[in-house]
Design a protein around this motif. Structure first.
Motif, PDB file in Angstrom:
ATOM      1  N   ARG A  55      50.582  24.872  49.354  1.00 48.31           N
ATOM      2  CA  ARG A  55      49.460  24.795  48.415  1.00 48.31           C
ATOM      3  C   ARG A  55      49.878  24.104  47.117  1.00 48.31           C
ATOM      4  O   ARG A  55      51.044  23.913  46.862  1.00 48.31           O
ATOM      5  CB  ARG A  55      48.911  26.184  48.082  1.00 48.31           C
ATOM      6  N   LYS A 109      47.396  32.877  43.346  1.00 51.69           N
ATOM      7  CA  LYS A 109      47.901  32.721  44.713  1.00 51.69           C
ATOM      8  C   LYS A 109      47.096  31.714  45.525  1.00 51.69           C
ATOM      9  O   LYS A 109      47.520  31.330  46.612  1.00 51.69           O
ATOM     10  CB  LYS A 109      47.912  34.082  45.415  1.00 51.69           C
ATOM     11  N   ARG A 110      45.942  31.339  45.030  1.00 52.07           N
ATOM     12  CA  ARG A 110      45.128  30.355  45.730  1.00 52.07           C
ATOM     13  C   ARG A 110      45.129  28.994  45.022  1.00 52.07           C
ATOM     14  O   ARG A 110      44.408  28.081  45.414  1.00 52.07           O
ATOM     15  CB  ARG A 110      43.690  30.862  45.863  1.00 52.07           C
ATOM     16  N   GLN A 123      37.930  37.822  48.580  1.00 54.88           N
ATOM     17  CA  GLN A 123      39.258  37.252  48.765  1.00 54.88           C
ATOM     18  C   GLN A 123      39.740  36.504  47.531  1.00 54.88           C
ATOM     19  O   GLN A 123      40.911  36.222  47.372  1.00 54.88           O
ATOM     20  CB  GLN A 123      39.263  36.288  49.955  1.00 54.88           C
ATOM     21  N   HIS A 124      38.819  36.175  46.629  1.00 53.92           N
ATOM     22  CA  HIS A 124      39.189  35.466  45.413  1.00 53.92           C
ATOM     23  C   HIS A 124      39.347  36.416  44.245  1.00 53.92           C
ATOM     24  O   HIS A 124      39.693  35.991  43.151  1.00 53.92           O
ATOM     25  CB  HIS A 124      38.111  34.431  45.055  1.00 53.92           C
ATOM     26  N   ASP A 183      37.985  24.985  45.911  1.00 56.72           N
ATOM     27  CA  ASP A 183      37.344  26.298  45.808  1.00 56.72           C
ATOM     28  C   ASP A 183      37.332  26.705  44.333  1.00 56.72           C
ATOM     29  O   ASP A 183      38.281  27.311  43.835  1.00 56.72           O
ATOM     30  CB  ASP A 183      38.115  27.310  46.650  1.00 56.72           C
ATOM     31  N   ASN A 207      42.741  33.268  40.469  1.00 60.43           N
ATOM     32  CA  ASN A 207      43.665  33.753  41.491  1.00 60.43           C
ATOM     33  C   ASN A 207      44.834  32.786  41.626  1.00 60.43           C
ATOM     34  O   ASN A 207      44.724  31.751  42.293  1.00 60.43           O
ATOM     35  CB  ASN A 207      42.927  33.903  42.829  1.00 60.43           C
ATOM     36  N   ALA A 215      38.053  30.384  42.822  1.00 57.53           N
ATOM     37  CA  ALA A 215      39.385  30.997  42.778  1.00 57.53           C
ATOM     38  C   ALA A 215      40.111  30.689  41.476  1.00 57.53           C
ATOM     39  O   ALA A 215      41.338  30.716  41.413  1.00 57.53           O
ATOM     40  CB  ALA A 215      40.218  30.505  43.961  1.00 57.53           C
ATOM     41  N   TYR A 259      43.904  23.730  38.827  1.00 52.90           N
ATOM     42  CA  TYR A 259      43.756  23.220  40.187  1.00 52.90           C
ATOM     43  C   TYR A 259      44.608  21.982  40.433  1.00 52.90           C
ATOM     44  O   TYR A 259      44.826  21.598  41.581  1.00 52.90           O
ATOM     45  CB  TYR A 259      42.288  22.889  40.462  1.00 52.90           C
TER      46      TYR A 259
END
Length: 520
Positions: free
Chosen positions: A520, A451-452, A34-35, A443, A449, A446, A151
């Motif tokens: 997010r 989108k995360r 998913q990452h 996380d 990514n 990620a 982040y």
């Protein structure tokens, strides 16, 4: 050239292989799909691929770029490991370029020895605390500082910070090369030009930065010993000429504030690279120990060199020989401090000049990594190639600006300190106010990514607003802000403080709105 994320220091670098260039790749087969961001690959001509593989196969060369260091790739922590943290920063900052910046207290801001010492030491401490805070994210994440920034500021806004950090590190590379060249030229009595010294500093920095983390840590572990010895000799030789009696002149309050901000700007300038050198420490490394050891190394180094540089500058007013040397260059003034030691003093001057290399290597290493963070094509270029590019840029700039070192000190250092403090302020607010509400642990898998990761609209607006505050509060030769001019009788630099205030006030409501809209 494929870049899977397996690397040991010391040990065999499993990133050393040939094939294609990944411009986006997943961390490891152990990480959840998913990452994973689908990898785009660039075809590399076989001859170029073979040439690259041959270089990366060199013993001791670090092939890893910005790829995250996974938990099982870290080395065990020990007392030596914690000690190495302090030694790294102590060694890197026990250098002549910081002596040169410290001289500005008496020479430019017209402060007394006591005023300069108080502002220099405590300003450096505040900046060191900010850098030490940023350093804790290295062991926690296994990511470089500019990856960690994603982040807190978002995937795309972090690229702006990364670009500014590259400019900052290149700028310090220019300063290191020039002052190293100045001292070596002074030692030779002018028979060797500054350019030769610049070449020596750039060349050694290039070799160590190309090979990377393993040789870098070894170099920094021992480089401080000869530096500390010759600087103590300088204290004994020049100390009797330090002028501690002459009072501050001019607008004292404005001078104190401006010099405090300058001293802060120097030590906080490492904040955007602080995590880079700790990514091989295990996740369970105590954050408070990382903070404390980093703070110890930075504070001890900056306090010592600031006091020494201030002392040399204070003596210019009463020592004609020092005044003559200062009219040549700051490097010549440092050498003049060894004046009574004759040939041995010149030898000490050579050691001091070569000490700037220890300061230059971390910045060169970090800026090369920053080039990879800027984009997927930048990531595709090997780290050692970016090192070559960075060294070439600051080498050329140092030759072009070798006669204007004090102007570079005065304008460049303070200007870069503005964004560094704004960046740390935003990271701290996100960490304390919002990350606990986002289910705690981040996380770290990620990191590629977008989108995360946070969208970053709030951080970008607050960062730019902080810059607006810095602009109206800055006091430079080429520009004086409308608020800065109102401080004291002649104005003072308060850009750092206004910039942080603007950013910190705006960020919380903007971030709350961003979370409400994007989640997010």
């Amino acid at each position: 050239m494929n870049h899977p994320a397996t690397h040991q220091i010391p040990g065999h670098d499993l990133e050393k292989s040939a094939g294609t260039l990944d411009v986006a790749s997943k961390d490891s087969t152990e990480e959840s799909s998913q990452h994973f961001v689908p990898s785009a690959q660039l075809h590399v001509p076989p001859a170029l691929s073979k040439w690259n593989a041959r270089i990366e196969s060199l013993a001791g060369l670090e092939a890893r770029g910005i790829t995250r260091v996974l938990p099982h790739e870290r080395h065990a922590i020990s007392l030596l490991g914690y000690t190495q943290m302090a030694l790294l920063w102590f060694s890197a900052n026990l250098s002549a370029n910081n002596l040169g910046i410290a001289m500005l207290g008496p020479l430019y801001f017209q402060l007394s020895f006591l005023d300069s010492a108080m502002c220099g030491v405590f300003g450096a401490f505040v900046g060191a605390a900010a850098t030490s805070y940023m350093s804790i994210w290295g062991p926690r994440s296994g990511n470089r500082t500019m990856i960690v920034a994603r982040y807190f500021m978002g995937y795309w806004p972090a690229k702006l910070v990364c670009l500014l950090n590259i400019i900052l590190m290149v700028g310090y590379g220019v300063i290191d090369c020039i002052i190293g060249g100045q001292i070596l030229s002074a030692v030779s009595g002018g028979s060797m030009t500054i350019i030769v010294g610049i070449i020596i500093v750039a060349l050694v920095s290039w070799v160590v930065a190309v090979f990377g983390m393993a040789i870098f840590h070894v170099y920094e572990r021992w480089a401080w010993i000869p530096q500390l010895m010759v600087l103590f000799i300088l204290v004994g030789s020049a100390g009797p000429e330090f002028n501690t009696a002459t009072p501050s002149t001019g607008d004292v309050t404005a001078g104190r504030l401006s010099y405090f901000s300058l001293a802060l700007s120097v030590s906080v300038s490492w904040c955007a690279a602080a995590s880079d050198f700790y990514v091989y420490y295990p996740e369970k490394t105590k954050s408070w120990k990382v903070f404390l050891m980093t703070l110890t190394g930075l504070t001890l180094a900056f306090s010592f060199v600031n006091l020494l540089g201030i002392g040399l500058a204070s003596g210019v007013a009463t020592n004609p020989a020092w005044a003559d040397a200062n009219s040549v260059s700051s490097g010549a003034l440092i050498l003049a401090g060894y004046g009574g030691l004759r040939g041995f003093g010149k030898f000490c001057g050579v050691v001091v000049a070569l000490g700037v290399i220890a300061n230059n290597i971390p910045g060169t290493y970090a800026s090369a990594l920053g080039c990879q963070v800027l984009g997927r094509y930048g990531k595709a270029v090997p780290r050692y190639v970016w090192v070559c590019v960075i060294v070439t840029i600051y080498f050329v700039c140092a030759i072009a600006g070798r006669e204007h070192l004090f102007q570079i000190f005065e304008n460049f250092v303070a200007l870069m300190g503005y964004w560094c403090m704004i960046f740390v302020a935003l990271v701290l607010e996100e960490h304390l106010l919002f990350k606990p509400k986002l289910d705690g642990a981040l996380d770290w898998t990620a990191w590629e990514n977008s989108k995360r990761l946070p969208v970053g609209v709030a951080a970008l607006i607050a960062f730019l607003a902080g810059w607006a505050g810095a602009i109206i509060g800055m006091y430079q030769n080429w520009y004086v802000g409308p608020v800065a001019i109102k401080v004291g009788s002649g104005g003072a630099d308060i850009g750092v403080w206004l910039g942080c205030a603007f950013a910190m006030v705006l960020y919380p409501p903007l971030r709350m709105a961003e979370l409400k809209v994007f989640g997010r």
